[in-house]
Enzyme design. Structure first.
Site, PDB file in Angstrom:
ATOM      1  N   HIS A  95       0.861  -1.186   0.000  1.00 46.13           N
ATOM      2  CA  HIS A  95       0.000   0.000   0.000  1.00 46.13           C
ATOM      3  C   HIS A  95       0.894   1.232   0.000  1.00 46.13           C
ATOM      4  O   HIS A  95       1.814   1.333   0.807  1.00 46.13           O
ATOM      5  CB  HIS A  95      -0.903   0.029   1.239  1.00 46.13           C
ATOM      6  CG  HIS A  95      -1.734   1.273   1.295  1.00 46.13           C
ATOM      7  ND1 HIS A  95      -2.909   1.419   0.592  1.00 46.13           N
ATOM      8  CD2 HIS A  95      -1.527   2.458   1.914  1.00 46.13           C
ATOM      9  CE1 HIS A  95      -3.398   2.624   0.791  1.00 46.13           C
ATOM     10  NE2 HIS A  95      -2.577   3.272   1.597  1.00 46.13           N
ATOM     11  N   ASP A 151     -15.514   2.621   7.214  1.00 49.32           N
ATOM     12  CA  ASP A 151     -14.459   3.541   6.785  1.00 49.32           C
ATOM     13  C   ASP A 151     -14.962   4.483   5.699  1.00 49.32           C
ATOM     14  O   ASP A 151     -14.599   5.654   5.673  1.00 49.32           O
ATOM     15  CB  ASP A 151     -13.236   2.775   6.279  1.00 49.32           C
ATOM     16  CG  ASP A 151     -12.184   3.743   5.783  1.00 49.32           C
ATOM     17  OD1 ASP A 151     -11.725   4.565   6.594  1.00 49.32           O
ATOM     18  OD2 ASP A 151     -11.860   3.724   4.588  1.00 49.32           O
ATOM     19  N   SER A 171      -7.909   3.727   9.039  1.00 48.96           N
ATOM     20  CA  SER A 171      -8.637   3.719   7.772  1.00 48.96           C
ATOM     21  C   SER A 171      -7.902   2.834   6.752  1.00 48.96           C
ATOM     22  O   SER A 171      -8.496   1.942   6.124  1.00 48.96           O
ATOM     23  CB  SER A 171      -8.748   5.166   7.261  1.00 48.96           C
ATOM     24  OG  SER A 171      -9.119   5.206   5.924  1.00 48.96           O
TER      25      SER A 171
END
Ligand code: URA
Length: 437
Positions: free
Chosen positions: A93, A172, A194
């Site tokens: 990510h 979220d 989140s």
């Protein structure tokens, strides 16, 4: 205190939870579980959650509170399960940056070594581009896959880049939209929970985080980026996901392109064994981390870029989602160049300015329902440290709609600095590594 909303008795009163955090207290597990669940089903009002978010931004949360908050967000939706796959899974990510196309070469590269990469990605909003927007510039390519299609592709090809389903961490989605309009996006416990709630719900065995620092990043400041990285590594570790973070520079764009089809073209160059040195360096560094986290050692991912194995997986990954990996990519109808006014060395190419310019040229969107132009964006001809002569091209702006050039040029005012000195040392790309412990 418990209250009654409609017919249901509520375990807590939202005002008590807000007051506890306002007064710098810790929230109990039961309060956290309740407030996330009650907010998701509409029993905590938007203004109450906004007040609680602001109290969290101002007073923080400890590690156990953030872990519980994340777990409650995961529990608001479905969890994916890759345990039936014959390969280990690893995901990456990035907190987002300008010209950050690394997912494109990275996912097939890691898959070469028998590790499955389930890359659930998003569309761009604001000045950072979205991975799905980039891939959608490939004719025929499809972002939406069912869970079964995704699992089959992971088993067969080893890499998937697709749209995250709406069932992952729905709390979220609601919370992020609220934070966006209440000045509470920047709270580190809320950013970390989140991002990590979605990554943990996705069910990967291991995760490598690329936390960007600099003008084009979410985190402009090194200490804040380090704290965010540490918080996310702790959250992943507490949830049983092997997690490591690299802190990387985002003061200048990655590579030489920012814009959807432009970035796909550059990614294909990297997969063909070429491409800009910084994109190759980061792709290989992240691949090494993902392979190590997945338990694969004694291999060098750089070899698989040089010998075409990563390109083979890319071609199969794109074709599996309906795309034609050999089709011509869209090209913008109009271009305009920015040239050097004097001889010298490039000292700075500001990432934020380039990102905003690419966005204004049509590569990004202001509202999530806006379309993007596949060919729009900014091409860099020089990076910090490069020598230029007066009149040399520094940037080429691409768009289908030439009326956008003026606003893009405005964003670029002062973005490229050329000094008269004879040497500029570019900032290092890899700044730090943060592991569990
Ligand atoms: N990305 C996310 O998914 N959430 C945040 O809060 C910030 C960036």
């Amino acid at each position: 205190m418990s209250t009654r909303t409609g017919e249901a008795y509520e375990a807590f009163d939202a005002v008590d939870v807000i007051r506890a955090k306002r007064d710098r207290g810790r929230l109990t597990d039961a309060q956290i579980d309740w407030v996330i669940d009650a907010y998701t089903r509409g029993a905590v009002a938007e203004e109450q959650m906004a007040a609680l978010n602001m109290a969290i931004l101002l007073n923080g949360m400890d590690r156990a509170e953030i872990s519980r908050w994340t777990a409650a967000m995961i529990a608001s939706g479905e969890r994916m399960d890759f345990s039936g796959l014959s390969r280990p899974t690893s995901d990456k990510h990035s907190t987002g940056g300008v010209g950050d196309k690394i997912t494109l070469p990275l996912a097939p590269l890691v898959a070469v070594f028998g590790v499955a990469v389930p890359q659930l990605s998003g569309r761009g909003l604001g000045h950072t581009g979205g991975t799905l927007d980039k891939l959608e510039s490939i004719p025929g390519w499809r972002a939406a896959l069912s869970n079964d299609e995704m699992l089959a592709q992971l088993e067969d090809v080893g890499a998937v880049i697709c749209q995250a389903g709406s069932g992952l961490a729905p709390a979220d989605r609601k919370l992020y939209a609220l934070r966006d309009v209440t000045g509470t996006v920047e709270a580190i416990p809320l950013i970390a929970s989140s991002i990590m709630s979605k990554k943990i719900a996705e069910g990967t065995d291991s995760l490598v985080l690329d936390v960007k620092v600099g003008s084009g990043a979410f985190m402009k400041d090194l200490d804040a980026a380090r704290e965010l990285a540490r918080t996310m590594v702790d959250l992943g570790t507490d949830a049983g996901v092997r997690t490591v973070a690299l802190l990387t520079d985002m003061s200048t764009p990655l590579g030489l392109t920012a814009g959807n089809a432009l970035e796909v073209r550059e990614s294909v160059e990297v997969l063909a064994g070429g491409g800009p040195a910084d994109v190759v360096e980061l792709t290989v560094a992240l691949a090494r981390e993902m392979l190590t986290a997945a338990g694969v050692t004694g291999v060098d991912p750089a070899d698989a870029l040089a010998d075409g194995r990563a390109m083979d997986v890319w071609n199969r990954m794109i074709a599996a989602q309906g795309g034609d990996p050999h089709a011509d990519l869209p090209v913008a109808r109009e271009t305009q160049t920015v040239v050097a006014e004097s001889d010298g060395v490039v000292a700075r190419v500001d990432a934020l300015a380039v990102g905003v310019a690419a966005w204004r040229l049509g590569a990004g969107r202001a509202r999530k329902e806006d379309p993007v132009q596949a060919g729009a964006g900014v091409e860099l001809h020089a990076k910090p440290g490069d020598t230029v002569r007066a009149g040399d091209r520094l940037l080429t702006l691409h768009t289908d709609t030439p009326e956008r050039f003026a606003r893009a040029q405005e964003a670029l005012a002062g973005a490229v600095v050329v000094t008269s000195g004879d040497r500029v040392e570019p900032s290092p790309l890899l700044i730090d590594r943060i592991a569990a412990g």
